[in-house]
Design a protein around this motif. Structure first.
Motif, PDB file in Angstrom:
ATOM      1  N   THR A   1       4.519  -4.830 -16.019  1.00 46.43           N
ATOM      2  CA  THR A   1       3.753  -5.622 -15.048  1.00 46.43           C
ATOM      3  C   THR A   1       2.506  -4.878 -14.593  1.00 46.43           C
ATOM      4  OG1 THR A   1       5.811  -6.654 -14.293  1.00 46.43           O
ATOM      5  CG2 THR A   1       3.897  -6.861 -12.861  1.00 46.43           C
ATOM      6  N   ALA A   2       2.612  -3.556 -14.435  1.00 42.54           N
ATOM      7  CA  ALA A   2       1.447  -2.768 -14.035  1.00 42.54           C
ATOM      8  C   ALA A   2       0.334  -2.888 -15.071  1.00 42.54           C
ATOM      9  CB  ALA A   2       1.840  -1.307 -13.850  1.00 42.54           C
ATOM     10  N   MET A   3       0.701  -2.862 -16.350  1.00 38.75           N
ATOM     11  CA  MET A   3      -0.305  -3.002 -17.406  1.00 38.75           C
ATOM     12  C   MET A   3      -0.923  -4.396 -17.405  1.00 38.75           C
ATOM     13  SD  MET A   3      -1.120  -0.336 -19.119  1.00 38.75           S
ATOM     14  CE  MET A   3      -2.198  -1.350 -20.107  1.00 38.75           C
ATOM     15  N   ILE A   4      -0.098  -5.411 -17.221  1.00 34.12           N
ATOM     16  CA  ILE A   4      -0.602  -6.798 -17.201  1.00 34.12           C
ATOM     17  C   ILE A   4      -1.583  -6.983 -16.050  1.00 34.12           C
ATOM     18  CG2 ILE A   4       0.079  -9.194 -16.786  1.00 34.12           C
ATOM     19  CD1 ILE A   4       2.731  -8.481 -18.258  1.00 34.12           C
ATOM     20  N   SER A   5      -1.214  -6.481 -14.869  1.00 31.03           N
ATOM     21  CA  SER A   5      -2.101  -6.580 -13.707  1.00 31.03           C
ATOM     22  C   SER A   5      -3.391  -5.794 -13.933  1.00 31.03           C
ATOM     23  CB  SER A   5      -1.392  -6.063 -12.452  1.00 31.03           C
ATOM     24  OG  SER A   5      -0.246  -6.824 -12.166  1.00 31.03           O
ATOM     25  N   GLY A   6      -3.267  -4.633 -14.614  1.00 26.71           N
ATOM     26  CA  GLY A   6      -4.452  -3.826 -14.899  1.00 26.71           C
ATOM     27  C   GLY A   6      -5.427  -4.536 -15.809  1.00 26.71           C
TER      28      GLY A   6
ATOM     29  N   GLY B   1       2.469  16.783 -12.274  1.00 25.11           N
ATOM     30  CA  GLY B   1       3.668  16.146 -12.819  1.00 25.11           C
ATOM     31  C   GLY B   1       3.976  16.591 -14.235  1.00 25.11           C
ATOM     32  N   ILE B   2       2.913  16.808 -15.025  1.00 26.42           N
ATOM     33  CA  ILE B   2       3.118  17.275 -16.397  1.00 26.42           C
ATOM     34  C   ILE B   2       3.758  18.661 -16.394  1.00 26.42           C
ATOM     35  CG2 ILE B   2       1.920  18.053 -18.476  1.00 26.42           C
ATOM     36  CD1 ILE B   2      -0.067  15.767 -18.059  1.00 26.42           C
ATOM     37  N   LYS B   3       3.231  19.558 -15.522  1.00 23.28           N
ATOM     38  CA  LYS B   3       3.782  20.918 -15.441  1.00 23.28           C
ATOM     39  C   LYS B   3       5.242  20.901 -15.020  1.00 23.28           C
ATOM     40  CE  LYS B   3      -0.641  23.119 -14.306  1.00 23.28           C
ATOM     41  NZ  LYS B   3      -1.412  23.838 -13.254  1.00 23.28           N
ATOM     42  N   ALA B   4       5.572  19.999 -14.103  1.00 22.44           N
ATOM     43  CA  ALA B   4       6.950  19.940 -13.590  1.00 22.44           C
ATOM     44  C   ALA B   4       7.871  19.121 -14.485  1.00 22.44           C
ATOM     45  CB  ALA B   4       6.952  19.365 -12.176  1.00 22.44           C
ATOM     46  N   GLY B   5       7.298  18.455 -15.479  1.00 26.21           N
ATOM     47  CA  GLY B   5       8.107  17.665 -16.402  1.00 26.21           C
ATOM     48  C   GLY B   5       8.621  16.366 -15.835  1.00 26.21           C
ATOM     49  N   PHE B   6       7.877  15.806 -14.875  1.00 20.52           N
ATOM     50  CA  PHE B   6       8.356  14.586 -14.209  1.00 20.52           C
ATOM     51  C   PHE B   6       8.035  13.308 -14.974  1.00 20.52           C
ATOM     52  CE2 PHE B   6       8.191  17.051 -10.048  1.00 20.52           C
ATOM     53  CZ  PHE B   6       9.568  17.152  -9.973  1.00 20.52           C
ATOM     54  N   PHE B   7       7.112  13.358 -15.915  1.00 19.55           N
ATOM     55  CA  PHE B   7       6.665  12.109 -16.514  1.00 19.55           C
ATOM     56  C   PHE B   7       7.598  11.576 -17.592  1.00 19.55           C
ATOM     57  CE2 PHE B   7       2.826  13.489 -14.399  1.00 19.55           C
ATOM     58  CZ  PHE B   7       2.497  12.322 -13.736  1.00 19.55           C
ATOM     59  N   SER B   8       8.705  12.252 -17.789  1.00 21.00           N
ATOM     60  CA  SER B   8       9.767  11.658 -18.592  1.00 21.00           C
ATOM     61  C   SER B   8      10.598  10.699 -17.742  1.00 21.00           C
ATOM     62  CB  SER B   8      10.668  12.754 -19.169  1.00 21.00           C
ATOM     63  OG  SER B   8      11.257  13.517 -18.118  1.00 21.00           O
ATOM     64  N   HIS B   9      10.394  10.795 -16.418  1.00 21.96           N
ATOM     65  CA  HIS B   9      11.112   9.899 -15.498  1.00 21.96           C
ATOM     66  C   HIS B   9      10.419   8.541 -15.478  1.00 21.96           C
ATOM     67  CE1 HIS B   9      12.919   8.256 -11.874  1.00 21.96           C
ATOM     68  NE2 HIS B   9      13.831   9.212 -11.951  1.00 21.96           N
ATOM     69  N   LEU B  10      11.202   7.494 -15.611  1.00 22.60           N
ATOM     70  CA  LEU B  10      10.659   6.144 -15.757  1.00 22.60           C
ATOM     71  C   LEU B  10       9.770   5.741 -14.598  1.00 22.60           C
ATOM     72  CD1 LEU B  10      10.575   3.391 -17.175  1.00 22.60           C
ATOM     73  CD2 LEU B  10      12.711   2.809 -16.031  1.00 22.60           C
ATOM     74  N   TYR B  11      10.239   5.951 -13.345  1.00 18.93           N
ATOM     75  CA  TYR B  11       9.482   5.488 -12.191  1.00 18.93           C
ATOM     76  C   TYR B  11       8.165   6.248 -12.030  1.00 18.93           C
ATOM     77  CZ  TYR B  11      13.643   2.908 -10.745  1.00 18.93           C
ATOM     78  OH  TYR B  11      14.695   2.035 -10.699  1.00 18.93           O
TER      79      TYR B  11
ATOM     80  N   ASP C   1      10.306  -0.225 -18.063  1.00 15.92           N
ATOM     81  CA  ASP C   1      10.966  -1.264 -17.281  1.00 15.92           C
ATOM     82  C   ASP C   1       9.968  -2.366 -16.959  1.00 15.92           C
ATOM     83  OD1 ASP C   1       9.354  -0.093 -15.412  1.00 15.92           O
ATOM     84  OD2 ASP C   1      10.938   0.363 -13.975  1.00 15.92           O
ATOM     85  N   VAL C   2      10.428  -3.353 -16.219  1.00 18.87           N
ATOM     86  CA  VAL C   2       9.576  -4.484 -15.877  1.00 18.87           C
ATOM     87  C   VAL C   2       8.353  -4.025 -15.085  1.00 18.87           C
ATOM     88  CG1 VAL C   2       9.479  -6.660 -14.611  1.00 18.87           C
ATOM     89  CG2 VAL C   2      11.503  -6.095 -15.917  1.00 18.87           C
TER      90      VAL C   2
END
Length: 754
Positions: free
Chosen positions: A320-325, A276-286, A315-316
């Motif tokens: 929420t993912a961090m809170i659950s983690g 994902g880093i190589k493809a530049g996808f991690f600027s995408h929120l989801y 986003d929410v």
């Protein structure tokens, strides 16, 4: 003639010369306004017998527009604009929710000899698909067949999509198979239809037959496999997709990261992170949110926080993912800190925080947040109710549980299988097994979780025969047991001393249900044999296990050795436990107790010193009772309660009556080398006895008492509570870490076997 008052407006501007026929006048219509009823519009069609098809098309188009006071302007109809406007106005009708009227117009056109373009069929199929209007879609399909027009590939695709989205896969596949040519969209539509209806095998079969796949095809199949928990297949397809040179999209990465999070596949998650880093996808929120969720669920909370902190927007879901983690890692404070900083919260984030509190034993905080959520206008859903019912169960707070029960009835969730199972579990863990069974019997449909919940409830209360009977009913009902079912039924047999039944069920797992026994199943079997005094057989079972025994197995054997005084085997079990869990205080305490029980005080002291040197702290015994919606907690020798004097006075009074009834303090259970009087003093003020005394002075005569203890109830307290129940003529229910004890009329439901 049509009365003028029946028309909104009907205005013709004559462009006529004496030599021009009337037909030409009509075809040169410049303005026409819609009639105000369908009957009147139909009469317009017959207004002049000489109208040609273009004129009729123009009038019908205008007549279905329903634009009050807004003229529909036409230039020369002969240039074909009328047909285009027919498409537009048909689309407008559909958007206004008048799909049936739009379809009806097809038949009106038939009566007047108007032939619609094939594209109109595609338009109507699209609207039927959006509204799941299968009946109207079939009418359009029949009309198209009768018209003799051959649908284009695009129209056929819309037809397949309409049938698929309406759940009629048979007709969808029939149209698909009859298509003279299919494009990628055709295949994707059919595959998506199968996926939507849960027919993954059919979707995969079509996927494998497809010669040319695009990114949408791969993403659809991968997403379907994720939903069906077929994670190994997800990874295979993803890597195959890369080998075939199909470009990844952010949907691809998000779906595969979801599989990593669900299956705790950390290594695959790290690989996807790299891609994902190589493809530049991690600027995408989801994509970034999915990566946070993956690391958090895999226990790498610092890595998750690092990704979270680098996100330019959140986003929410990411919050929420961090809170659950944090909740998963036991850091509820950090989770709450993030929760309080959230710019906006939805139901999922509230539920995550409440669930985190419940999961980690912060029941009171979970309840407080549950009520705060409602004050802020949030309405709890099934998952919120499930979490808060778990909090009530952990606290053994039946009054709070009943309040929550009343709320979920008001919102109509009492028949939801997930909520009903949590409700039955709550009542069972609050000591009200009758209400648990009532909820279970009222469930409209039972799944394996519901059966497991009720069997476990009986097991916890020591009603082994009821648990076994219910398990047999489950089998007779055709419900296939899972591995959890066998854990709870073996536990029930263990607590009730049903050795033969337990052996039979253990042997049936692999033979009859193709379930391979795991460590927890073996631990239940060891506990069953050990409690029954069959220690040699229990040890043989451990020796012949197909894998290395875990801490639960050795714990079960150590507990049995303490119960039956087998010092040699107990030392062996304790040594194995200390290798696996050197910081577990219970192992040191049990081993020390075994030494003390046989008078080997020096060895007992040595074990306790070893525990101290290693920095291992014993969990203090704690008991609590709910009175008037408030939890009152006690520790041994506790004098912090505002009603301490009354509590100790009640205890003294009880002890006098107990001694007269024949009670004798069992000082053998004081595992320290101290004087007899000190031993008696130590036993008389255990936390559960203080909680009972408080309950007796704080409730009306005859009210049952429910006491919760965080450790196993000791033998002397067990004997004392039997005497107390008879003296005060009350039922006293005690829930310890092992099970429920129902004391009534001087007897306990466990039959002194626990």
């Amino acid at each position: 003639m049509i009365p003028l008052k029946k028309l909104t407006w009907l205005c013709f501007i004559p462009l006529v010369t004496p030599l021009q026929p009337i037909e030409h006048h009509v075809s040169r219509t410049v303005f026409i306004f819609a009639a105000d009823s369908l009957a009147l519009r139909n009469r317009l069609f017959g207004w002049h017998p000489a109208m040609d098809i273009r004129t009729l098309s123009s009038i019908s188009t205008a007549s279905i527009s329903h634009f009050e006071g807004n003229p529909i302007t036409y230039n020369e109809v002969n240039d074909g604009v009328g047909i285009g406007r027919l498409d537009g106005d048909m689309n407008r009708l559909c958007k206004e929710g008048k799909l049936k009227e739009a379809v009806d117009m097809l038949h009106i056109y038939d009566e007047r000899g108007i032939r619609v373009s094939v594209d109109i069929y595609g338009l109507l199929f699209q609207h039927c698909a959006k509204t799941n209007a299968l009946l109207e879609g079939k009418r359009v399909h029949v009309h198209m067949n009768h018209s003799g027009k051959k649908p284009t590939a695009i129209v056929s695709n819309h037809l397949v999509n309409m049938y698929a989205r309406c759940g009629n896969l048979q007709d969808a596949r029939h149209v698909f198979d009859k298509m003279p040519e299919r494009n990628v969209f055709s295949w994707n539509t059919m595959i998506s239809g199968y996926v939507k209806c849960g027919r993954l095998e059919s979707a995969r079969d079509l996927f494998d037959k497809m010669r040319k796949k695009d990114t949408v095809t791969w993403n659809t199949m991968i997403a379907a496999l994720v939903q069906r928990n077929q994670y190994s297949e997800v990874f295979k397809l993803f890597y195959q997709m890369q080998r075939e040179g199909i470009g990844m999209s952010h949907f691809s990465v998000t779906n595969v990261l979801s599989a990593c999070a669900r299956s705790l596949a950390l290594e695959q998650g790290k690989q996807i992170h790299g891609h994902g880093i190589k493809a530049g996808f991690f600027s995408h929120l989801y994509v970034a949110s999915a990566l946070v969720d993956t690391y958090a669920k895999c226990g790498l909370i610092e890595d998750a926080r690092q990704v979270f902190n680098k996100m330019s927007t959140r986003d929410v879901l990411s919050w929420t993912a961090m809170i659950s983690g944090y909740a998963k890692c036991g850091d509820v404070e950090s989770g709450r800190e993030l929760f309080d900083k959230m710019p906006e919260r939805n139901m999922v984030s509230w539920t995550a925080m409440i669930g985190g509190y419940s999961q980690l034993g912060y029941g009171e905080e979970a309840l407080e947040l549950f009520y705060e959520m409602q004050v802020e206008g949030m309405k709890p859903d099934q998952f919120t109710f499930g979490s808060v019912l778990k909090a009530c169960a952990g606290l053994a707070a039946p009054k709070q549980g009943k309040k929550v029960h009343a709320q979920l009835v008001k919102v109509g969730l009492e028949s939801n299988i997930f909520v009903a199972s949590a409700l039955a579990d709550m009542y069972a863990k609050c000591g009200i097994i009758e209400d648990s069974r009532y909820v279970f019997d009222k469930m409209p449909k039972l799944d394996v979780v519901a059966w497991n919940t009720m069997i476990a409830g009986y097991a916890q209360h020591g009603f082994g025969k009821d648990a076994v009977k219910l398990f047999e009913e489950m089998l007779q009902a055709g419900m296939k047991p899972d591995d959890v079912t066998f854990i709870v039924v073996l536990s029930a047999c263990s607590h009730a001393g049903l050795v033969d039944e337990g052996r039979k069920y253990f042997d049936s797992m692999a033979r009859d249900y193709c379930i391979t026994p795991k460590e927890d199943h073996y631990a239940c079997l060891i506990d069953l044999l050990g409690r029954a005094g069959q220690l040699d057989e229990a040890m043989d079972c451990i020796t012949n296990m197909p894998f290395k025994p875990n801490a639960n197995v050795w714990n079960a054997l150590l507990g049995a050795c303490r119960l039956h005084g087998n010092l040699e085997l107990g030392i062996h079990a304790a040594e194995r436990l200390l290798e696996l869990e050197p910081q577990a205080s219970a192992t040191y305490i049990l081993l020390s107790n075994i030494y003390a029980a046989v008078g080997r005080w020096d060895d007992a002291a040595r074990v306790r010193k070893l525990m101290k040197d290693r920095g291992v702290k014993k969990e203090p015994g704690l008991s609590w009772i709910e009175v008037k919606n408030k939890m009152h907690k006690f520790i041994a020798e506790d004098r912090s309660h505002p009603q301490t004097e009354d509590i100790y006075a009640m205890l003294e009074n009880l002890y006098e009556q107990m001694k007269e009834a024949g009670y004798v303090v069992n000082t053998n259970l004081v595992l320290h080398d101290v004087e007899q009087e000190q031993k008696q003093q130590s036993l008389s003020h255990h936390s559960e006895k203080l909680a009972i005394a408080f309950g007796l002075i704080s409730t009306t005569r005859g009210t049952p008492l429910l006491i919760i203890k965080n450790l196993r109830v000791c033998g002397d307290c067990h004997t004392a509570i039997k005497f107390i129940s008879k003296i005060v003529n009350r039922e006293i229910v005690v829930r310890d870490t092992s099970r429920f004890h129902h004391f009534k009329d001087g007897l306990c439901s466990c039959g002194d076997y626990w």
